[in-house]
Design a protein around this motif. Structure first.
Motif, mmCIF file in Angstrom:
data_model
loop_
_atom_site.group_PDB
_atom_site.id
_atom_site.type_symbol
_atom_site.label_atom_id
_atom_site.label_comp_id
_atom_site.label_asym_id
_atom_site.label_seq_id
_atom_site.Cartn_x
_atom_site.Cartn_y
_atom_site.Cartn_z
ATOM 1 N N TYR A 1 1.093 -1.035 0.298
ATOM 2 C CA TYR A 1 0.004 0.245 -0.026
ATOM 3 C C TYR A 1 0.776 1.283 -0.347
ATOM 4 C CZ TYR A 1 -3.280 3.294 1.663
ATOM 5 O OH TYR A 1 -4.478 4.311 1.074
ATOM 6 N N LEU A 2 1.948 1.105 0.852
ATOM 7 C CA LEU A 2 2.597 2.063 0.588
ATOM 8 C C LEU A 2 3.781 2.115 -0.548
ATOM 9 C CD1 LEU A 2 4.853 1.944 4.426
ATOM 10 C CD2 LEU A 2 3.385 4.120 3.587
ATOM 11 N N ASP A 3 3.746 1.256 -1.033
ATOM 12 C CA ASP A 3 4.215 1.856 -2.588
ATOM 13 C C ASP A 3 3.093 2.366 -4.092
ATOM 14 O OD1 ASP A 3 6.673 1.339 -3.502
ATOM 15 O OD2 ASP A 3 6.442 -1.401 -3.506
ATOM 16 N N PHE A 4 2.197 2.057 -3.358
ATOM 17 C CA PHE A 4 0.708 2.436 -3.873
ATOM 18 C C PHE A 4 1.298 3.850 -4.089
ATOM 19 C CE2 PHE A 4 -3.313 4.526 -4.166
ATOM 20 C CZ PHE A 4 -4.258 4.037 -5.215
ATOM 21 N N VAL A 5 0.624 4.215 -2.431
ATOM 22 C CA VAL A 5 0.392 5.749 -2.092
ATOM 23 C C VAL A 5 1.788 6.400 -2.908
ATOM 24 C CG1 VAL A 5 0.353 7.218 -0.104
ATOM 25 C CG2 VAL A 5 -0.785 5.437 -0.520
ATOM 26 N N ALA A 6 3.513 6.018 -2.390
ATOM 27 C CA ALA A 6 4.556 6.622 -3.153
ATOM 28 C C ALA A 6 4.455 6.922 -4.599
ATOM 29 C CB ALA A 6 5.881 5.969 -2.887
ATOM 30 N N SER A 7 3.737 6.150 -4.923
ATOM 31 C CA SER A 7 3.820 6.451 -6.940
ATOM 32 C C SER A 7 2.969 7.156 -6.915
ATOM 33 C CB SER A 7 3.220 4.750 -7.589
ATOM 34 O OG SER A 7 1.623 4.710 -7.443
ATOM 35 N N LYS A 8 1.840 7.825 -6.268
ATOM 36 C CA LYS A 8 1.004 8.742 -7.292
ATOM 37 C C LYS A 8 1.757 10.573 -7.089
ATOM 38 C CE LYS A 8 -2.967 7.162 -4.626
ATOM 39 N NZ LYS A 8 -4.253 7.845 -3.461
ATOM 40 N N ARG A 9 1.292 10.999 -7.655
ATOM 41 C CA ARG A 9 2.022 12.789 -7.394
ATOM 42 C C ARG A 9 2.435 13.313 -6.373
ATOM 43 N NH1 ARG A 9 5.620 11.134 -11.870
ATOM 44 N NH2 ARG A 9 5.165 10.254 -13.025
ATOM 45 N N SER A 10 3.045 14.005 -6.164
ATOM 46 C CA SER A 10 3.670 15.232 -5.021
ATOM 47 C C SER A 10 2.922 14.564 -3.610
ATOM 48 C CB SER A 10 1.623 16.087 -5.515
ATOM 49 O OG SER A 10 1.647 16.890 -6.395
ATOM 50 N N ARG A 11 3.497 13.132 -3.707
ATOM 51 C CA ARG A 11 3.251 12.648 -2.601
ATOM 52 C C ARG A 11 4.944 11.751 -2.902
ATOM 53 N NH1 ARG A 11 -1.904 12.984 -4.814
ATOM 54 N NH2 ARG A 11 -3.118 12.289 -3.586
ATOM 55 N N ALA A 12 5.448 11.938 -1.239
ATOM 56 C CA ALA A 12 6.482 11.051 -0.730
ATOM 57 C C ALA A 12 6.425 9.642 0.535
ATOM 58 C CB ALA A 12 7.989 11.306 -0.649
ATOM 59 N N VAL A 13 6.848 8.681 0.511
ATOM 60 C CA VAL A 13 7.400 8.052 1.371
ATOM 61 C C VAL A 13 8.677 8.028 2.333
ATOM 62 C CG1 VAL A 13 5.978 5.951 2.197
ATOM 63 C CG2 VAL A 13 4.472 7.431 0.634
ATOM 64 N N VAL A 14 9.037 7.860 3.270
ATOM 65 C CA VAL A 14 10.106 7.983 4.283
ATOM 66 C C VAL A 14 9.527 6.849 5.375
ATOM 67 C CG1 VAL A 14 12.153 9.015 4.571
ATOM 68 C CG2 VAL A 14 10.749 10.309 2.937
ATOM 69 N N VAL A 15 10.386 5.893 5.057
ATOM 70 C CA VAL A 15 10.416 5.454 6.146
ATOM 71 C C VAL A 15 12.140 4.695 6.542
ATOM 72 C CG1 VAL A 15 9.112 3.713 5.594
ATOM 73 C CG2 VAL A 15 10.426 3.246 4.228
ATOM 74 N N SER A 16 12.374 4.465 8.385
ATOM 75 C CA SER A 16 13.236 3.998 8.673
ATOM 76 C C SER A 16 14.103 2.477 8.411
ATOM 77 C CB SER A 16 13.274 4.158 9.820
ATOM 78 O OG SER A 16 12.327 2.685 10.623
#
Length: 561
Positions: free
Chosen positions: A274-289
């Motif tokens: 799901y994070l991959d899906f959100v991160a593929s959207k424009r104007s979104r970024a997902v950062v994880v440790s």
């Protein structure tokens, strides 16, 4: 019971599915469900779950539990981590990138919204919203079943009173979320505030996660008092954060400082997908440790062809268990097309023979002279990865050395396999492999392809943080993406260390980039993948190190905006 009660009740099990929605609508079971893109978080009565005593229902559907990725320390504010990352330089003119117009969402333990570092120069809160999943007395966020949402107006009204918690009772009792938010987006130095974050003008959204249900804590044998958060609740938090990009038409950076050793370590579990899906959207970024498991001896990598000692088709895996262990889950992942079985020998010499389980089956063993119980569940084809999974739940293990004898059934083609113990926080005493490898120790969801995954290093001497998780993924995909400062990082609670802080610094740097790219119109269609590669191209490098690298990532040792 209504859906809110089912979502919160320990008598309702949580299952994550990717079934078509019409199958759920026609279900004969007592359920409620919440849709998260192609997934459904289902709350189902324990009466409709088979084998509830062991809960080996469907590994893919069982929510994983996640822990915090941070260590603690003390000291005064030191901006070195921000300086070496290039963050303070671009906060100044001519670029003046401070995260203005960008939303940073921290999904964690909450936030101390009364702290001045989360206010603007006029004393108003910079927090757009808090979704506190633990409070059930206020307005629920639209489209969700539980929790209370507090808006910026609510927070500002609370800040004007002598007792703000009478109006907004949300607190961060642990402090991890406040620390993360401060590092990523603490207010710039001024007005007596001796602290600044990476993106001091970004707006902040916070989700305070509720702790996992007691039955999950029991199933995973998580020690009492240790914070543990449920995969499904984190997915809901990500969905909530993503909604702000649509509602406010602004870029959103999601920051996660949580991790787990459960899963196939390839990013195929529900949360990473799901994070991959959100991160593929424009104007979104997902950062994880990347987690702090690199030096914990919780990963074993075997090869039947090279490590065999007893015979051509057998490898012993030894695990030392400390005194008074409550127990642990041990996961075995075998690579296709090989088929494996496992026999177990206790420190007292009692044995469980190798057993070839069915396509999906489990069996529980008790020992004659020891109080230990072991449940072994086998899946020849685990649905998400397509590979063999053997899950061992060891309750009240006898202290000493346990031997898990891995054997191959038939011919060996690949011969490799992996085993993981839980993260350190989920063990009440030391439990570790005697012949562990520090590699492939990134915690999930750091394996997800499109998210920005970071390991940690010491900015004072450019040395790698020994506790930091290391790559690559189990299938050899290059992760982490790069390293960021994570040792003795100045926070609102003193100097602290951990990869969660490296993720927070990176989230602030990403917010700066989002301001330049989206808010200022230089690259308005940017998403996580592009941002990740911009950072890799602009990073400092040590040319004495061969890249890609399991510690430092893909051609980079220092994140630099």
């Amino acid at each position: 019971m209504d859906c809110m009660e089912k979502a919160l009740s320990n008598n309702y099990y949580n299952v994550i599915t990717d079934f078509p929605v019409y199958l759920l609508d026609n279900s004969e079971f007592d359920i409620c469900y919440h849709q998260i893109e192609n997934f459904h978080l289902v709350y189902i009565s324990e009466d409709d779950i088979r084998n509830t005593s062991e809960y080996f229902y469907d590994y893919r559907g069982i929510p994983k539990v996640y822990g915090l990725m941070q260590e603690f320390g003390t000291d005064a504010f030191d901006p070195n981590s921000l300086i070496v990352s290039g963050i303070t330089q671009i906060q100044r003119e001519p670029l003046s990138l401070t995260g203005q117009g960008v939303i940073i969402c921290v999904i964690d333990t909450g936030i101390d919204y009364t702290n001045p570092v989360f206010r603007d120069s006029e004393g108003n809160s910079r927090i757009l919203a808090i979704w506190d999943q633990t409070i059930q007395t206020g307005p629920i966020p639209k489209g969700f079943f539980f929790g209370t949402e507090y808006t910026r107006e609510d927070i500002n009204r609370a800040l004007q009173t002598e007792d703000p918690y009478m109006i907004v009772p949300s607190k961060d009792e642990i402090g991890h979320g406040s620390t993360m938010a401060g590092v990523a987006a603490g207010t710039r130095l001024s007005g007596g505030i001796n602290y600044t974050g990476a993106a001091p003008d970004a707006d902040i959204v916070v989700v305070k996660l509720k702790e996992c249900k007691p039955y999950l804590r029991d199933f995973y044998l998580v020690p009492s008092g240790v914070p543990a958060y449920e995969e499904g609740d984190i997915m809901l938090a990500v969905q909530y954060a993503d909604s702000f990009a649509r509602e406010f038409r602004r870029p959103v950076v999601i920051c996660l400082g949580l991790g787990t050793n459960y899963g196939d370590h390839t990013g195929r579990a529900p949360l990473p997908r799901y994070l991959d899906f959100v991160a593929s959207k424009r104007s979104r970024a997902v950062v994880v440790s990347g987690g702090n498991e690199g030096n914990a001896s919780h990963h074993f990598q075997g090869d039947m062809k090279e490590q065999s000692r007893i015979g051509p088709n057998s490898v012993p895996v030894e695990v030392r268990v400390g005194e008074n262990s409550e127990g642990f889950l041990l996961e075995f992942w075998g690579n296709v097309p090989d088929i494996f079985t496992i026999s177990v020998r206790s420190p007292g010499g009692e044995s469980i023979p190798a057993l070839r389980l069915g396509i999906q089956d489990s069996i529980t063993y008790g020992f004659v002279y020891e109080r230990t119980k072991i449940t072994i569940a086998g899946m020849l084809v685990e649905p998400a990865s397509g590979e063999e999974l053997i899950l061992m739940r060891v309750v009240a293990p006898t202290p000493g050395i346990w031997t898990f004898q891995v054997e191959a059934s038939g011919d060996i083609y690949n011969g490799t396999f992996h085993m993981w113990l839980p993260i350190t926080q989920f063990l009440n005493v030391p439990v570790y492999f005697l012949e562990a490898t520090p590699y492939i120790t990134l915690t999930e969801p750091a394996m997800a392809e499109n998210v920005i995954s970071v390991s940690a290093y010491d900015a004072s001497n450019n040395s790698f943080y020994i506790e930091s998780g290391r790559g690559f993924t189990r299938t050899g995909i290059i992760k982490p993406d790069f390293a960021a400062p994570g040792v003795n990082v100045s926070t609102i609670r003193g100097n602290q260390s951990g990869t969660s802080l490296a993720a927070a610094i990176t989230a602030g740097a990403v917010a700066q980039f989002m301001q330049w790219a989206v808010v200022e119109g230089n690259n308005p269609m940017v998403a996580s993948r592009e941002i990740k590669n911009y950072f890799i191209r602009g990073a400092s490098r040590n040319y004495d190190i061969t890249f890609p690298n399991r510690e430092w990532g893909d051609n980079v040792i220092i994140v630099s905006s």
